[in-house]
Write an enzyme that holds these catalytic residues in place. Sequence first.
Site, PDB file in Angstrom:
ATOM      1  N   ASP A 133     -17.550  55.553  75.083  1.00 47.32           N
ATOM      2  CA  ASP A 133     -17.169  55.513  76.500  1.00 47.32           C
ATOM      3  C   ASP A 133     -16.466  54.194  76.831  1.00 47.32           C
ATOM      4  O   ASP A 133     -16.997  53.111  76.554  1.00 47.32           O
ATOM      5  CB  ASP A 133     -18.473  55.652  77.312  1.00 47.32           C
ATOM      6  CG  ASP A 133     -18.228  56.020  78.749  1.00 47.32           C
ATOM      7  OD1 ASP A 133     -17.055  56.158  79.150  1.00 47.32           O
ATOM      8  OD2 ASP A 133     -19.230  56.161  79.487  1.00 47.32           O
ATOM      9  N   ASP A 192     -16.077  61.586  86.354  1.00 45.18           N
ATOM     10  CA  ASP A 192     -17.388  62.230  86.217  1.00 45.18           C
ATOM     11  C   ASP A 192     -17.566  63.381  87.208  1.00 45.18           C
ATOM     12  O   ASP A 192     -17.391  63.201  88.421  1.00 45.18           O
ATOM     13  CB  ASP A 192     -18.505  61.201  86.467  1.00 45.18           C
ATOM     14  CG  ASP A 192     -18.552  60.133  85.384  1.00 45.18           C
ATOM     15  OD1 ASP A 192     -17.605  60.047  84.577  1.00 45.18           O
ATOM     16  OD2 ASP A 192     -19.542  59.381  85.372  1.00 45.18           O
TER      17      ASP A 192
HETATM   18  C1  GLA Z   1     -19.503  56.984  82.440  1.00 40.90           C
HETATM   19  C2  GLA Z   1     -19.349  58.365  81.798  1.00 40.90           C
HETATM   20  C3  GLA Z   1     -20.602  59.200  82.077  1.00 40.90           C
HETATM   21  C4  GLA Z   1     -21.828  58.471  81.538  1.00 40.90           C
HETATM   22  C5  GLA Z   1     -21.926  57.054  82.125  1.00 40.90           C
HETATM   23  C6  GLA Z   1     -23.010  56.239  81.452  1.00 40.90           C
HETATM   24  O1  GLA Z   1     -19.517  57.069  83.820  1.00 40.90           O
HETATM   25  O2  GLA Z   1     -18.203  59.021  82.282  1.00 40.90           O
HETATM   26  O3  GLA Z   1     -20.486  60.484  81.512  1.00 40.90           O
HETATM   27  O4  GLA Z   1     -21.727  58.409  80.128  1.00 40.90           O
HETATM   28  O5  GLA Z   1     -20.692  56.351  81.982  1.00 40.90           O
HETATM   29  O6  GLA Z   1     -23.062  54.926  81.905  1.00 40.90           O
END
Ligand code: GLA
Length: 393
Positions: A133, A192
């Site tokens: 990520d 998200d």
């Molecule tokens: C980002 C990702 C999420 C999750 C969070 C964790 O926002 O897009 O899916 O993994 O980080 O901190």
Amino acid sequence: METNHRSVLAPTPPMGWNSWNGFGPGIDEAIVRRVAETLVDNGMRDLGYRYVVIDDGWQAGERDGAGRLVADPQKFPSGMKAIGDFLHERGLLFGIYSGPGPKTCLGRPGSYGHERADVEQFVSWGVDFLKYDECSAIDFGEEKVVELYRLMGRLLRESGRPIVLSISTVDRHRPWLWAAEAGAQMWRTTRDILDYWREGPEDEKHGIDSIGFEQQEGLEKYAGPGRWNDPDMLVVGLHGRGFIAGEGCTDTEYRTHMTLWCMLAAPLMLGADPAALEPADLEILTNPEVIAIDQDPLGRQGRRIRRHGAVEVWCRELADGGWAAGFFNRGPRDATVDFAWKDLGFRGGPFRVRDLWARREIPEASEGWSGSVESHGAVLLRLRPAGADAGDQ
Ligand code: GLA
């Protein structure tokens, strides 16, 4: 399209569970064990939900004295190798989370500068899936970020263990243009998702409707076996009780979410606690004929072919020479539709047609379909060339 000489990793979209949407930073070992046992007991593992992915928050605040990533000793007292063994003993696969920056989104240590050691660590724990990520790497700028993803792709490939690389990056980097070549089997195409049908309170376009219907258009050409667009995890079953924001959706909306994700050949990663699913959620998540559309071996992502006001028709070409046709109603009122297959461009009819949610054949639909689609609802039909062998899947 590039293919490995080894068999393709993730020949169909990965399926499983991810801790973030349901538990966020509260994830711990007891939850992971309970989730794993539930996936086995409720039949989801056998339907393909095999990756159990522990998202951000599993790590201790600092690396150890030797510079190694370590699990938070309060939350994962048995350590990650024990978790990997526990999952593997149950026929499940082990997913973990890190990132190319110095810190993850929760401020835990990221893999920047430690990539090789971290891959060795993951391999020693039996990891099968890495969600990587972007988070703090965003400060490096796009070119460097892509280079860091490429590095991780190469190290995983060289590790000798088949580990799925799942890229989570900001959509403005357009990962669909470079992620497969960098070694990823799936890449996030959106921000998200939240547990809403439409916009959240700040009018952000993070609901099922905007992410699913608006933000995936034109991306279908980048998907195929071993390379999947990822419009984020399923919110089915959260009912507003997850870690992520949202008031929850109706059963109809969750069913539409599942239908669309299957048309999109999306990875199916459950976010809700499988132990807390209601019967209607389980019905949505475990319909084998619907899952078979998502997992169709041809791996062609579906696309929108018609739009009539709030009603949309999506289609997906299938390995048996037939089609999946999805009728979606995004509007506030029920709608009646009437389409002839040949007008929609489906050649090769008449077809044998089956309603996959109702799980029944509809002989009267061999030349086309007319019926009603409820507000925010979906109808999913499978069209088989009339000459093909009979069978449900
Ligand atoms: C980002 C990702 C999420 C999750 C969070 C964790 O926002 O897009 O899916 O993994 O980080 O901190």
